[in-house]
Design an enzyme around this catalytic site. Structure first.
Site, PDB file in Angstrom:
ATOM      1  N   HIS A 141      11.173  13.747  13.814  1.00  8.64           N
ATOM      2  CA  HIS A 141      11.537  12.578  14.624  1.00  8.64           C
ATOM      3  C   HIS A 141      11.966  11.400  13.730  1.00  8.64           C
ATOM      4  CE1 HIS A 141      11.073  11.578  19.018  1.00  8.64           C
ATOM      5  NE2 HIS A 141      11.398  10.398  18.549  1.00  8.64           N
ATOM      6  N   GLN A 200      18.384  15.052  26.643  1.00 10.61           N
ATOM      7  CA  GLN A 200      17.077  15.215  25.990  1.00 10.61           C
ATOM      8  C   GLN A 200      15.969  14.825  26.950  1.00 10.61           C
ATOM      9  OE1 GLN A 200      15.273  12.221  25.139  1.00 10.61           O
ATOM     10  NE2 GLN A 200      13.481  13.247  24.269  1.00 10.61           N
ATOM     11  N   LYS A 233      13.223  20.599  20.116  1.00 17.75           N
ATOM     12  CA  LYS A 233      13.360  19.664  18.991  1.00 17.75           C
ATOM     13  C   LYS A 233      11.992  19.157  18.553  1.00 17.75           C
ATOM     14  CE  LYS A 233      15.688  15.288  17.922  1.00 17.75           C
ATOM     15  NZ  LYS A 233      14.575  14.343  17.969  1.00 17.75           N
TER      16      LYS A 233
END
Ligand code: GLV
Length: 387
Positions: free
Chosen positions: A276, A128, A252
């Site tokens: 989140h 990520q 994302k």
């Protein structure tokens, strides 16, 4: 040894065993925590349809996410400071994921570095990326992930600046913890955690410390994000990062139909509907409420995943039934890690799998790939009418 039957059991143990500042870090939402709470309570509004006299033998939860075979439609989400919940936490979680057959995603803000994790697992993991205001450092992270054999880049779009979590400020969150009278008193009661930490060298942000200089306080997540995260990140930059990486990309942090359309236009491998975990924009809608509108708008163009709010296998089933190809779990596995290290992550995955598999059967299905909205009872006004 306590009998663990659900994710909540792991959460209770995590709270008991990890230092307060790290448990609180995981368990926080931003500001009033409305979005954090609704991520889970909105799942509870959706009900499952009980069906009977359907052959439930030979069931399977195997599927694919972003072109990768998975034992169940679950990915371990990137979570900052995981190696502070339990010594060598990212390595332990990655090992548990690999053995179970689901992908692990390493956060930029991890304690164990990309190289550390790669040295300890045999399958490629996902990386990520937080975009830095210094292209050279962003590129360096991408190159390190490539060199480590990471298979997929997950670009987080909803954290260019940090949403405030009150508890982190009050606790003086840092990695490693700063020794104050308050933190020493707390650490003194967490002997398991302390012994583990004494046995490892990995106690700082492993992807950062030693790779970049000029940070005011490398132990302080808020200071680091404030100093270095890229406030100018826009779609053009996202496209540039996708090209620098040149492999599979997942975006994302998509919570809006217009953003989902932009993401789909870029031609990425998947998007993750996410707020989140309620840690950024407090007051935003829950992820599960935004799932159907986003799937309706772009589901035929890009694979859609969901995160934020998954605490049970039934939640996973609901998200799949509403059109997600799979989900990411964050807290659900972090509780397991904080409770019992690798064994706890495995336990979390087993709990979720069993809940999902048995619930799927009781809804009259044998194959997760055939589950659709017919198994759900959704309140008519679930998405709400907002002007
Ligand atoms: C960072 O990833 C955070 O949510 O703390």
């Amino acid at each position: 040894m306590p009998v663990i039957t659900c994710i909540d059991d792991l959460k209770r143990l995590h709270k008991k065993r990890a230092p307060k500042m790290f448990y609180d870090y995981a368990e926080s939402g931003s500001w009033t925590e409305q979005t954090f709470r609704e991520n889970t309570s909105d799942f509870e509004q959706i009900r499952l349809r009980q069906r009977v006299a359907v052959d439930m033998s030979n069931r399977t939860t195997k599927t694919q996410m972003a072109g990768q075979d998975v034992a169940m439609p679950v990915v371990l989400a990137p979570v900052g400071l995981t190696g502070m919940q339990y010594a060598d936490g990212e390595i332990k979680a990655a090992k548990a994921a690999e053995k179970f057959g689901v992908p692990f995603t390493l956060s930029t803000m991890s304690i164990c570095s990309i190289e550390d994790v790669a040295d300890n697992v045999s399958q490629p993991f996902w990386f990520q990326l937080y975009t830095m205001n210094d292209d050279a450092f962003t590129k360096q992270l991408i190159d390190r992930a490539k060199a480590a054999g990471c298979s997929t880049l997950v670009i987080t779009l909803d954290l260019q600046t940090l949403g405030q979590r009150h508890k982190d400020l009050k606790n003086g969150l840092s990695a490693p913890p700063k020794l104050t009278a308050k933190s020493i008193a707390d650490l003194a009661t967490r002997w398991r955690w302390g012994l583990g930490m004494l046995g490892t060298k990995r106690r700082m942000f492993g992807n950062i410390v030693g790779h970049v200089d000029g940070i005011k306080d490398p132990a302080d997540l808020a200071a680091w994000t404030g100093d270095r995260f890229d406030l100018t990140l826009d779609w053009e930059k996202v496209a540039k990062i996708r090209d620098w990486w040149g492999g599979k990309v997942i975006l994302k942090g998509i919570l809006d139909v217009e953003d989902a359309k932009k993401a789909a236009e870029l031609g990425v491998d998947a998007i993750v509907v996410s707020n989140h975990g309620g840690r950024q924009l407090d007051g935003a809608l829950s992820s599960i409420r935004m799932l159907r509108p986003i799937v309706a708008a772009v589901g035929d163009k890009v694979e859609v995943h969901l995160d934020s709010g998954i605490r049970t296998g039934q939640d996973i089933l609901k998200a799949i039934a509403m059109g997600a190809k799979g989900v990411m779990i964050g807290r659900a596995y972090i509780y397991g890690l904080g409770a019992m290290g690798e064994e706890g992550v495995t336990k979390a995955l087993e709990v979720l799998h069993k809940e999902m598999d048995v619930s799927m059967a009781l809804c009259g299905h044998r194959d997760i790939n055939n589950v659709d909205e017919n198994i759900l009872l959704v309140p008519e006004d679930f998405e709400g009418r907002w002007a």
